[in-house]
Scaffold this motif. Structure first.
Motif, PDB file in Angstrom:
ATOM      1  N   VAL A   1       0.749  -1.374   0.022  1.00 16.44           N
ATOM      2  CA  VAL A   1      -0.057   0.167   0.485  1.00 16.44           C
ATOM      3  C   VAL A   1       0.481   1.109   0.043  1.00 16.44           C
ATOM      4  CG1 VAL A   1      -1.960   0.984   1.288  1.00 16.44           C
ATOM      5  CG2 VAL A   1      -1.823  -0.972   1.346  1.00 16.44           C
ATOM      6  N   LEU A   2       2.105   1.665   1.042  1.00 13.43           N
ATOM      7  CA  LEU A   2       3.076   2.382   0.962  1.00 13.43           C
ATOM      8  C   LEU A   2       3.845   2.082  -0.457  1.00 13.43           C
ATOM      9  CD1 LEU A   2       3.190   5.027   2.828  1.00 13.43           C
ATOM     10  CD2 LEU A   2       5.011   3.430   4.241  1.00 13.43           C
TER      11      LEU A   2
ATOM     12  N   LEU B   1       5.994   8.087   1.016  1.00 14.73           N
ATOM     13  CA  LEU B   1       5.050   9.364   0.512  1.00 14.73           C
ATOM     14  C   LEU B   1       3.806   9.321  -0.329  1.00 14.73           C
ATOM     15  CD1 LEU B   1       8.102  12.189  -0.185  1.00 14.73           C
ATOM     16  CD2 LEU B   1       7.060  12.160   2.282  1.00 14.73           C
ATOM     17  N   ALA B   2       3.916   8.049  -1.040  1.00 17.08           N
ATOM     18  CA  ALA B   2       2.525   7.465  -2.117  1.00 17.08           C
ATOM     19  C   ALA B   2       1.973   6.449  -1.781  1.00 17.08           C
ATOM     20  CB  ALA B   2       3.275   7.912  -2.644  1.00 17.08           C
ATOM     21  N   VAL B   3       1.182   6.311  -1.412  1.00 18.47           N
ATOM     22  CA  VAL B   3      -0.108   5.695  -0.602  1.00 18.47           C
ATOM     23  C   VAL B   3      -0.611   5.026  -1.981  1.00 18.47           C
ATOM     24  CG1 VAL B   3      -2.024   4.726   0.750  1.00 18.47           C
ATOM     25  CG2 VAL B   3      -0.258   6.230   1.792  1.00 18.47           C
ATOM     26  N   ARG B   4      -0.766   3.427  -2.212  1.00 17.88           N
ATOM     27  CA  ARG B   4      -1.398   3.425  -2.917  1.00 17.88           C
ATOM     28  C   ARG B   4      -2.928   2.619  -2.714  1.00 17.88           C
ATOM     29  NH1 ARG B   4      -2.693  -1.484  -6.093  1.00 17.88           N
ATOM     30  NH2 ARG B   4      -2.164  -1.288  -8.534  1.00 17.88           N
TER      31      ARG B   4
ATOM     32  N   THR C   1      -3.086   6.537  -6.604  1.00 10.98           N
ATOM     33  CA  THR C   1      -2.732   6.720  -5.839  1.00 10.98           C
ATOM     34  C   THR C   1      -2.476   8.500  -4.567  1.00 10.98           C
ATOM     35  OG1 THR C   1      -0.862   5.583  -6.737  1.00 10.98           O
ATOM     36  CG2 THR C   1      -0.180   6.692  -5.757  1.00 10.98           C
ATOM     37  N   TYR C   2      -1.896   8.485  -3.752  1.00 11.64           N
ATOM     38  CA  TYR C   2      -2.150   9.435  -3.127  1.00 11.64           C
ATOM     39  C   TYR C   2      -0.898  10.069  -2.345  1.00 11.64           C
ATOM     40  CZ  TYR C   2      -6.647   8.103  -2.777  1.00 11.64           C
ATOM     41  OH  TYR C   2      -8.170   7.717  -2.431  1.00 11.64           O
TER      42      TYR C   2
ATOM     43  N   ALA D   1       1.936   9.624   5.221  1.00 10.45           N
ATOM     44  CA  ALA D   1       1.605   8.688   4.740  1.00 10.45           C
ATOM     45  C   ALA D   1       1.514   7.183   5.136  1.00 10.45           C
ATOM     46  CB  ALA D   1       2.993   8.974   3.571  1.00 10.45           C
ATOM     47  N   VAL D   2       1.994   7.100   6.444  1.00  8.64           N
ATOM     48  CA  VAL D   2       2.122   6.000   7.192  1.00  8.64           C
ATOM     49  C   VAL D   2       1.292   5.445   7.978  1.00  8.64           C
ATOM     50  CG1 VAL D   2       3.537   4.664   9.070  1.00  8.64           C
ATOM     51  CG2 VAL D   2       5.034   5.840   7.745  1.00  8.64           C
TER      52      VAL D   2
END
Length: 122
Positions: free
Chosen positions: A20-21, A26-29, A39-40, A56-57
């Motif tokens: 997911v990370l 820094l990006a979350v899928r 993706t954020y 992000a975590v």
């Protein structure tokens, strides 16, 4: 576990939860149950990198399968709330460098800055 208390059968071959990370941290899928993916990128938030990484975590725990946010629409709605909060923090003179530096005063100032309507005090 089956309904009768027996261990469930494992899938054939190696299996692990989807990542997911993203590798940059820094990006979350988020992939929802229908297979849609979004993706954020928390690196775009106007706050210090330590705060970006912490957010992000924390975010993927809910985006992961079984985490509670089963649709892209839900995770987008939550992201809609995180972004303005980060923008508010960026405008403070004593901007906190990470989540552990947030104080009740920061939170109260944020809440009081919001308009008194449905999404205002969320």
């Amino acid at each position: 576990m089956s309904r009768r208390g027996r261990a469930a059968a494992l899938p054939d071959g190696p299996h692990q939860r989807p990542q997911v990370l993203e590798e940059d941290g820094l990006a979350v899928r988020h992939e929802d149950a229908q297979g849609r993916v979004h993706t954020y990128d928390f690196g775009t938030l106007p706050v210090p990198e330590a705060l970006q990484r912490t957010l992000a975590v924390l975010y993927p725990a809910k985006c992961a399968p079984g985490g509670g946010w089963d649709s892209i629409k839900t995770s987008e709605a939550r992201r809609y709330l995180v972004k303005p909060f980060a923008e508010f923090l960026a405008g403070l003179e004593d901007m906190p460098q990470d989540v552990d530096r947030l104080t009740p005063a920061h939170w109260n100032a944020w809440r009081l800055s919001l308009p008194p309507r449905t999404n205002g005090y969320c």
